[in-house]
Design a protein around this motif. Sequence first.
Motif, PDB file in Angstrom:
ATOM      1  N   VAL A   8       0.843  -1.190   0.000  1.00  0.00           N
ATOM      2  CA  VAL A   8       0.000   0.000   0.000  1.00  0.00           C
ATOM      3  C   VAL A   8       0.879   1.241   0.000  1.00  0.00           C
ATOM      4  O   VAL A   8       1.913   1.282   0.676  1.00  0.00           O
ATOM      5  CB  VAL A   8      -0.970   0.028   1.207  1.00  0.00           C
ATOM      6  CG1 VAL A   8      -0.226   0.076   2.526  1.00  0.00           C
ATOM      7  CG2 VAL A   8      -1.959   1.192   1.089  1.00  0.00           C
ATOM      8  N   PRO A  10       0.075   5.260   0.556  1.00  0.00           N
ATOM      9  CA  PRO A  10      -0.884   6.343   0.793  1.00  0.00           C
ATOM     10  C   PRO A  10      -0.469   7.607   0.040  1.00  0.00           C
ATOM     11  O   PRO A  10       0.722   7.935  -0.027  1.00  0.00           O
ATOM     12  CB  PRO A  10      -0.836   6.547   2.302  1.00  0.00           C
ATOM     13  CG  PRO A  10       0.394   5.874   2.781  1.00  0.00           C
ATOM     14  CD  PRO A  10       0.875   4.947   1.718  1.00  0.00           C
ATOM     15  N   LEU A  16      -5.342   5.430  -1.592  1.00  0.00           N
ATOM     16  CA  LEU A  16      -4.343   4.395  -1.373  1.00  0.00           C
ATOM     17  C   LEU A  16      -4.070   3.714  -2.704  1.00  0.00           C
ATOM     18  O   LEU A  16      -5.001   3.240  -3.356  1.00  0.00           O
ATOM     19  CB  LEU A  16      -4.869   3.354  -0.380  1.00  0.00           C
ATOM     20  CG  LEU A  16      -5.289   3.858   0.991  1.00  0.00           C
ATOM     21  CD1 LEU A  16      -6.015   2.755   1.754  1.00  0.00           C
ATOM     22  CD2 LEU A  16      -4.085   4.357   1.770  1.00  0.00           C
ATOM     23  N   CYS A  30     -10.256   7.034   0.157  1.00  0.00           N
ATOM     24  CA  CYS A  30     -10.683   6.989   1.561  1.00  0.00           C
ATOM     25  C   CYS A  30     -11.454   8.224   1.994  1.00  0.00           C
ATOM     26  O   CYS A  30     -11.882   8.299   3.154  1.00  0.00           O
ATOM     27  CB  CYS A  30      -9.466   6.826   2.464  1.00  0.00           C
ATOM     28  SG  CYS A  30      -8.631   5.240   2.291  1.00  0.00           S
ATOM     29  N   LYS A  49      -0.916   8.731   6.315  1.00  0.00           N
ATOM     30  CA  LYS A  49       0.241   8.206   5.590  1.00  0.00           C
ATOM     31  C   LYS A  49       0.983   7.110   6.356  1.00  0.00           C
ATOM     32  O   LYS A  49       1.929   6.521   5.838  1.00  0.00           O
ATOM     33  CB  LYS A  49       1.172   9.338   5.199  1.00  0.00           C
ATOM     34  CG  LYS A  49       0.541  10.217   4.128  1.00  0.00           C
ATOM     35  CD  LYS A  49       1.516  11.202   3.595  1.00  0.00           C
ATOM     36  CE  LYS A  49       1.377  11.176   2.093  1.00  0.00           C
ATOM     37  NZ  LYS A  49       2.491  11.790   1.412  1.00  0.00           N
ATOM     38  N   ALA A  51      -0.354   4.332   6.926  1.00  0.00           N
ATOM     39  CA  ALA A  51      -1.004   3.097   6.482  1.00  0.00           C
ATOM     40  C   ALA A  51       0.054   2.034   6.188  1.00  0.00           C
ATOM     41  O   ALA A  51       1.123   2.331   5.642  1.00  0.00           O
ATOM     42  CB  ALA A  51      -1.839   3.363   5.233  1.00  0.00           C
ATOM     43  N   VAL A  58      -5.195  -3.122   4.561  1.00  0.00           N
ATOM     44  CA  VAL A  58      -4.540  -1.911   5.036  1.00  0.00           C
ATOM     45  C   VAL A  58      -4.971  -1.645   6.473  1.00  0.00           C
ATOM     46  O   VAL A  58      -6.133  -1.832   6.830  1.00  0.00           O
ATOM     47  CB  VAL A  58      -4.854  -0.704   4.115  1.00  0.00           C
ATOM     48  CG1 VAL A  58      -6.325  -0.372   4.097  1.00  0.00           C
ATOM     49  CG2 VAL A  58      -4.042   0.511   4.513  1.00  0.00           C
TER      50      VAL A  58
END
Length: 94
Positions: A8, A10, A16, A30, A49, A51, A58
Amino acid sequence: MNPRLKKVTPRDDYTLEVVFENDETGSYDCTDLLGFGIFEELKELSYFKQASVAFGTVVWPHGQDICPDTLYLTATGKDDQLMVAEDPEGYGND
């Protein structure tokens, strides 16, 4: 069961960029989550960020996560196929 997340990234616009175990890629927006309960904390971009990937989806440090099936179906654009499969007679289409 759908493929699980393996990477992932961000972005500054609260999306994402995702890569799944089968190497399919996509983007998950999101912004619609930001006003709901536990997800409100994600409004802070520096926190958003953070994530990372855990358990095939995630996650964020304070326990927020996204259902891995929802993440996969939405990010790959296959959520429309799910709606058709769940409602083959079109009963939900008034």
